[in-house]
Design a protein around this motif. Sequence first.
Motif, mmCIF file in Angstrom:
data_model
loop_
_atom_site.group_PDB
_atom_site.id
_atom_site.type_symbol
_atom_site.label_atom_id
_atom_site.label_comp_id
_atom_site.label_asym_id
_atom_site.label_seq_id
_atom_site.Cartn_x
_atom_site.Cartn_y
_atom_site.Cartn_z
ATOM 1 N N MET A 24 0.846 -1.180 0.000
ATOM 2 C CA MET A 24 0.000 0.000 0.000
ATOM 3 C C MET A 24 0.888 1.238 0.000
ATOM 4 S SD MET A 24 -2.806 0.891 2.853
ATOM 5 C CE MET A 24 -4.007 2.118 2.579
ATOM 6 N N SER A 25 0.723 2.094 -0.988
ATOM 7 C CA SER A 25 1.549 3.295 -1.056
ATOM 8 C C SER A 25 0.992 4.374 -0.135
ATOM 9 C CB SER A 25 1.635 3.812 -2.487
ATOM 10 O OG SER A 25 0.392 4.292 -2.906
ATOM 11 N N GLN A 26 1.903 5.117 0.423
ATOM 12 C CA GLN A 26 1.528 6.167 1.361
ATOM 13 C C GLN A 26 1.424 7.493 0.631
ATOM 14 O OE1 GLN A 26 4.061 6.238 4.737
ATOM 15 N NE2 GLN A 26 3.128 8.046 5.606
ATOM 16 N N GLN A 27 0.427 8.281 1.006
ATOM 17 C CA GLN A 27 0.228 9.619 0.438
ATOM 18 C C GLN A 27 1.425 10.495 0.830
ATOM 19 O OE1 GLN A 27 -2.478 10.265 -1.376
ATOM 20 N NE2 GLN A 27 -2.197 12.435 -1.696
ATOM 21 N N PRO A 28 1.980 11.271 -0.115
ATOM 22 C CA PRO A 28 3.078 12.174 0.240
ATOM 23 C C PRO A 28 2.632 13.188 1.296
ATOM 24 C CG PRO A 28 2.702 12.142 -2.136
ATOM 25 C CD PRO A 28 1.595 11.372 -1.498
ATOM 26 N N ALA A 29 3.594 13.741 1.985
ATOM 27 C CA ALA A 29 3.295 14.771 2.984
ATOM 28 C C ALA A 29 2.639 15.954 2.281
ATOM 29 C CB ALA A 29 4.576 15.216 3.678
ATOM 30 N N PRO A 30 1.669 16.595 2.930
ATOM 31 C CA PRO A 30 0.989 17.740 2.308
ATOM 32 C C PRO A 30 1.949 18.816 1.797
ATOM 33 C CG PRO A 30 -0.220 17.047 4.242
ATOM 34 C CD PRO A 30 1.069 16.251 4.223
ATOM 35 N N ALA A 31 2.966 19.134 2.570
ATOM 36 C CA ALA A 31 3.914 20.157 2.130
ATOM 37 C C ALA A 31 4.637 19.713 0.858
ATOM 38 C CB ALA A 31 4.918 20.462 3.238
ATOM 39 N N ALA A 32 4.940 18.427 0.758
ATOM 40 C CA ALA A 32 5.605 17.906 -0.439
ATOM 41 C C ALA A 32 4.664 17.954 -1.639
ATOM 42 C CB ALA A 32 6.085 16.481 -0.196
ATOM 43 N N GLU A 33 3.377 17.699 -1.422
ATOM 44 C CA GLU A 33 2.405 17.784 -2.507
ATOM 45 C C GLU A 33 2.280 19.207 -3.029
ATOM 46 O OE1 GLU A 33 -1.202 14.962 -2.422
ATOM 47 O OE2 GLU A 33 -0.799 15.445 -0.318
ATOM 48 N N ILE A 34 2.238 20.154 -2.117
ATOM 49 C CA ILE A 34 2.146 21.555 -2.539
ATOM 50 C C ILE A 34 3.399 21.953 -3.299
ATOM 51 C CG2 ILE A 34 2.022 23.948 -1.727
ATOM 52 C CD1 ILE A 34 0.121 22.947 0.496
ATOM 53 N N GLN A 35 4.572 21.536 -2.821
ATOM 54 C CA GLN A 35 5.818 21.855 -3.519
ATOM 55 C C GLN A 35 5.844 21.223 -4.905
ATOM 56 O OE1 GLN A 35 8.528 23.972 -2.494
ATOM 57 N NE2 GLN A 35 8.733 23.759 -4.710
ATOM 58 N N ALA A 36 5.403 19.990 -5.023
ATOM 59 C CA ALA A 36 5.369 19.325 -6.332
ATOM 60 C C ALA A 36 4.419 20.044 -7.286
ATOM 61 C CB ALA A 36 4.953 17.865 -6.164
ATOM 62 N N ALA A 37 3.291 20.511 -6.767
ATOM 63 C CA ALA A 37 2.338 21.262 -7.600
ATOM 64 C C ALA A 37 2.945 22.586 -8.042
ATOM 65 C CB ALA A 37 1.034 21.487 -6.841
ATOM 66 N N VAL A 38 3.657 23.256 -7.151
ATOM 67 C CA VAL A 38 4.332 24.510 -7.497
ATOM 68 C C VAL A 38 5.334 24.262 -8.621
ATOM 69 C CG1 VAL A 38 6.030 26.196 -6.649
ATOM 70 C CG2 VAL A 38 3.975 25.706 -5.308
ATOM 71 N N ASP A 39 6.101 23.192 -8.502
ATOM 72 C CA ASP A 39 7.103 22.881 -9.526
ATOM 73 C C ASP A 39 6.439 22.595 -10.868
ATOM 74 O OD1 ASP A 39 9.007 23.181 -7.519
ATOM 75 O OD2 ASP A 39 9.249 21.015 -7.215
ATOM 76 N N LYS A 40 5.360 21.810 -10.860
ATOM 77 C CA LYS A 40 4.655 21.470 -12.101
ATOM 78 C C LYS A 40 4.013 22.710 -12.714
ATOM 79 C CE LYS A 40 1.162 18.368 -13.987
ATOM 80 N NZ LYS A 40 0.260 17.245 -13.706
ATOM 81 N N LEU A 41 3.379 23.531 -11.877
ATOM 82 C CA LEU A 41 2.737 24.746 -12.368
ATOM 83 C C LEU A 41 3.779 25.719 -12.922
ATOM 84 C CD1 LEU A 41 0.157 26.379 -12.754
ATOM 85 C CD2 LEU A 41 0.355 27.128 -10.380
ATOM 86 N N ARG A 42 4.919 25.843 -12.251
ATOM 87 C CA ARG A 42 5.966 26.757 -12.713
ATOM 88 C C ARG A 42 6.467 26.344 -14.104
ATOM 89 N NH1 ARG A 42 9.133 27.236 -8.338
ATOM 90 N NH2 ARG A 42 8.276 29.267 -7.835
ATOM 91 N N ALA A 43 6.680 25.065 -14.317
ATOM 92 C CA ALA A 43 7.154 24.586 -15.622
ATOM 93 C C ALA A 43 6.114 24.867 -16.709
ATOM 94 C CB ALA A 43 7.468 23.096 -15.547
ATOM 95 N N ALA A 44 4.863 24.577 -16.418
ATOM 96 C CA ALA A 44 3.804 24.810 -17.404
ATOM 97 C C ALA A 44 3.616 26.299 -17.652
ATOM 98 C CB ALA A 44 2.499 24.181 -16.929
ATOM 99 N N LEU A 45 3.709 27.088 -16.611
ATOM 100 C CA LEU A 45 3.532 28.528 -16.734
ATOM 101 C C LEU A 45 4.649 29.156 -17.558
ATOM 102 C CD1 LEU A 45 1.888 31.004 -15.913
ATOM 103 C CD2 LEU A 45 3.236 31.108 -13.819
ATOM 104 N N ASP A 46 5.874 28.698 -17.359
ATOM 105 C CA ASP A 46 6.993 29.218 -18.145
ATOM 106 C C ASP A 46 6.748 28.992 -19.634
ATOM 107 O OD1 ASP A 46 8.297 30.075 -15.865
ATOM 108 O OD2 ASP A 46 9.721 28.395 -15.826
ATOM 109 N N ASP A 47 6.278 27.792 -19.978
ATOM 110 C CA ASP A 47 5.981 27.495 -21.383
ATOM 111 C C ASP A 47 4.831 28.357 -21.897
ATOM 112 O OD1 ASP A 47 7.967 25.583 -21.421
ATOM 113 O OD2 ASP A 47 6.593 23.902 -21.123
ATOM 114 N N ALA A 48 3.773 28.464 -21.114
ATOM 115 C CA ALA A 48 2.587 29.212 -21.547
ATOM 116 C C ALA A 48 2.909 30.692 -21.733
ATOM 117 C CB ALA A 48 1.452 29.039 -20.544
ATOM 118 N N GLU A 49 3.659 31.272 -20.809
ATOM 119 C CA GLU A 49 3.985 32.696 -20.921
ATOM 120 C C GLU A 49 4.853 32.971 -22.145
ATOM 121 O OE1 GLU A 49 3.876 34.704 -16.562
ATOM 122 O OE2 GLU A 49 5.581 33.412 -16.967
#
Length: 114
Positions: A1-26
Motif C-alpha cells: 500500500m503506497s503512502q500519500q506524500p506529505a501535504p507540504a511535499a504535494e504543494i511543492q510538487a504542484a508549485v514545480d509542475k505549475l511553474r514549468a507549465a507557466l513558463d511554457d505558456a507565458e
Amino acid sequence: MSQQPAPAAEIQAAVDKLRAALDDAETLSPPPWAITSERVVRAANQDIVADRSAEDPGDDIDLPYIALMHPGLGSALLLWLDSLTGIEFDERAPMLEELRHALAIARQILGSQP
C-alpha cells in the motif's frame, strides 16, 4: 500500500509542475488572452490559444473560462501556493482553511487523490 506524500511535499510538487507549465505558456501565449469575433481565444501576441470556430454553434461556451485562465492567473496562483511551501502541517490535525484549499488545489494540479 503506497503512502500519500506529505501535504507540504504535494504543494511543492504542484508549485514545480505549475511553474514549468507557466513558463511554457507565458513564452508561447503571453497574457492577456481575449476572445475574438471568430470564436477564438488569442494571446497578446495574437497566437491562437483555443479555437472553436469550426465547432457547432454553442460549443464555444468554454471560451470565457479559457480566456480567464491565462498565465497571469496561473502566476498569481503559483505565488500563493509557493508562499505556503515552507509550512509543515499534518493532514490529520486541524489546519487552517487556507492550507486545506491549497492542498486541494495542489492535488488537482498533480492529478492525485487524497
